[in-house]
Design a protein around this motif. Sequence first.
Motif: not given
Ligand code: Z5A
Length: 223
Positions: A20, A23-26, A50, A81, A102, A107, A190
């Motif tokens: 969680d 930063g995957k989506s970014s 979704r 998938r 992901r 999964g 980082r």
């Molecule tokens: N799940 C499952 O059970 N089985 C499966 O088969 C699959 C998934 C595929 C939803 O996933 C849930 O589904 C997840 C796993 C499960 N449950 N959990 N926990 P999702 O992909 O829809 O959601 P997520 O990935 O958990 O959350 P996320 O918020 O999308 O995280 P992220 O993509 O890794 O992060 P982000 O959106 O890019 O960044 C998060 C914040 O951090 C945002 O404000 C950014 O601006 C900030 N950020 C990013 N990078 C940085 C750095 N380097 N510095 C500072 N700030 C940063």
Amino acid sequence: MPTDATRGGRGALIVVEGLDRAGKSSQCEFLRNYLQQAGHSVKYIRFPDRTTSIGKMIDGYLRGQSHIDDHSIHLLFSANRWEFAQSIEADITNGITVIIDRYSYSGAVYSAAKANPALSLKWAWSPELGLPQPDLCLFLSISPEEAAKRGGFGGERYENETMQSRVRELFKTVFDLQQGADVQVIDAGRSLDEVSNDISKIATECLARVGQAGPLGKLTAFP
Ligand code: Z5A
Ligand code: MG
């Protein structure tokens, strides 16, 4: 725009994994833009998707709006998938690089992290067998402390300390057991730019390698 196929090669399958807020989506968005600017055809997809009927069931479950048995929800994530497997393979053959946010690794580990004695990691991996094998898996590694700085847990299921620490350990196990994909661990604690720099270098090397490689593989059983 010429695809990699018109230049004589297939596309690459690049997966981005991590906990969680790693930063995957970014980073997926960054990589899509970076590779497009370098002249490649690229698609970005994320799981769970979704938007499909199956994806809507998963969305309701993650938001806590429905209760679904552990095995059933696991199979729905996998089915989600499989809904896209043929189109991913067709895109890769047609020279399009596919970036996935992901994949099967999430999964298996999120379901196994529930510590349901009837749902082992090995069982959880089995419906993934035969899905397209990533050429590259970028694992964004982040400590709980760094992740916490990016905001508290959201309201979705699995967003709690116990699940996240089990998931962290299980990712290590699954990457040890899974052979085939090139798994690259990246320090995601980082700055965005530092992480992006590493990712763009590794992905560029992957695309160069894949241009000479055979067809896309399939995920296989644990040894
Ligand atoms: N799940 C499952 O059970 N089985 C499966 O088969 C699959 C998934 C595929 C939803 O996933 C849930 O589904 C997840 C796993 C499960 N449950 N959990 N926990 P999702 O992909 O829809 O959601 P997520 O990935 O958990 O959350 P996320 O918020 O999308 O995280 P992220 O993509 O890794 O992060 P982000 O959106 O890019 O960044 C998060 C914040 O951090 C945002 O404000 C950014 O601006 C900030 N950020 C990013 N990078 C940085 C750095 N380097 N510095 C500072 N700030 C940063
Ligand atoms: Mg995300």
